[in-house]
Design an enzyme around this catalytic site. Structure first.
Site, PDB file in Angstrom:
ATOM      1  CD  GLU A   1     -30.043 -49.232 -14.152  1.00 26.98           C
ATOM      2  OE1 GLU A   1     -29.486 -49.156 -15.270  1.00 26.98           O
ATOM      3  OE2 GLU A   1     -29.626 -49.979 -13.240  1.00 26.98           O
TER       4      GLU A   1
ATOM      5  NE  ARG B   1     -30.902 -56.883  -2.723  1.00 25.10           N
ATOM      6  CZ  ARG B   1     -32.090 -57.016  -3.333  1.00 25.10           C
ATOM      7  NH1 ARG B   1     -32.598 -55.992  -4.034  1.00 25.10           N
ATOM      8  NH2 ARG B   1     -32.761 -58.146  -3.227  1.00 25.10           N
TER       9      ARG B   1
ATOM     10  N   PRO C   1     -40.838 -56.195 -13.324  1.00 24.80           N
ATOM     11  CG  PRO C   1     -39.346 -57.895 -13.790  1.00 24.80           C
ATOM     12  CD  PRO C   1     -39.741 -56.515 -14.220  1.00 24.80           C
ATOM     13  CG  ASN C   2     -41.177 -60.170  -9.161  1.00 26.56           C
ATOM     14  OD1 ASN C   2     -42.144 -60.930  -9.173  1.00 26.56           O
ATOM     15  ND2 ASN C   2     -40.023 -60.472  -9.727  1.00 26.56           N
TER      16      ASN C   2
ATOM     17  NE  ARG D   1     -39.537 -58.285  -5.003  1.00 31.83           N
ATOM     18  CZ  ARG D   1     -38.810 -57.758  -5.973  1.00 31.83           C
ATOM     19  NH1 ARG D   1     -39.184 -56.627  -6.539  1.00 31.83           N
ATOM     20  NH2 ARG D   1     -37.731 -58.354  -6.398  1.00 31.83           N
TER      21      ARG D   1
ATOM     22  CB  ALA E   1     -34.947 -59.486 -11.938  1.00 33.63           C
TER      23      ALA E   1
ATOM     24  CE1 TYR F   1     -36.244 -54.298  -3.891  1.00 35.67           C
ATOM     25  CE2 TYR F   1     -37.169 -56.370  -3.099  1.00 35.67           C
ATOM     26  CZ  TYR F   1     -36.271 -55.684  -3.898  1.00 35.67           C
ATOM     27  OH  TYR F   1     -35.393 -56.369  -4.692  1.00 35.67           O
TER      28      TYR F   1
ATOM     29  CG  ASN G   1     -37.020 -50.465 -10.147  1.00 32.89           C
ATOM     30  OD1 ASN G   1     -36.332 -51.378 -10.583  1.00 32.89           O
ATOM     31  ND2 ASN G   1     -37.289 -50.323  -8.865  1.00 32.89           N
TER      32      ASN G   1
END
Ligand code: DQA
Length: 138
Positions: free
Chosen positions: A95, A104, A9-10, A17, A74, A22, A71
């Protein structure tokens, strides 16, 4: 050798974004660079914002290709179901994360996927994907 890159997602918004985290490059340009860098590998790309679609894709390709670079965005930090799907398939999964998730927020420090993966690569920007592909060669 056939490798799938799956983005969650995203990650369709890469380049737009949060560029300070990123970067400002879209993923499709980077994917073209990867294809040129690894001419002997059949590279495939799939992105979805939906957990079930990512699981369906893992089931679809996870018994036939040689490696999956995932990837899950979230969903990494929330999805028992994607973790189970990785355990259910035969193809090894690496991953990856573009950002260093350990630098983060603390909710990004836990992965429901990592223990079922061949390894985890994070914090190298888009080159996390390149390093993951290299881990399948050798
Ligand atoms: C990410 C890190 C995740 O915590 C975040 O939710 C993403 C992107 C990364 O590539 O750095 O969507 O997976």
């Amino acid at each position: 050798m056939k490798i799938f890159i799956l983005n969650g997602p995203n990650l369709n918004l890469l380049g737009i974004r949060e560029p300070s985290i990123y970067g400002s490059k879209g993923f499709s340009d980077y994917f073209e660079e990867l294809i040129k860098s690894f001419p002997s590998i059949e590279l495939n790309y799939f992105q979805s914002n939906h957990e079930g679609e990512l699981i369906d894709k893992l089931h679809e390709v996870g018994f036939s290709c040689d490696g999956i670079v995932l990837n899950a965005g979230a969903y990494t930090h929330t999805s028992v179901a994607i973790g189970d799907a990785i355990s259910a398939i035969n193809t090894p999964v690496v991953e990856v994360h573009i950002s260093n998730v350990y630098a983060r927020e603390s909710f990004r420090h836990h992965s429901f996927l990592a223990k079922n993966c061949k390894g985890v690569i994070c914090g190298f920007g888009f080159d996390s994907y390149r390093l993951a592909i290299q881990s399948f060669i050798s």
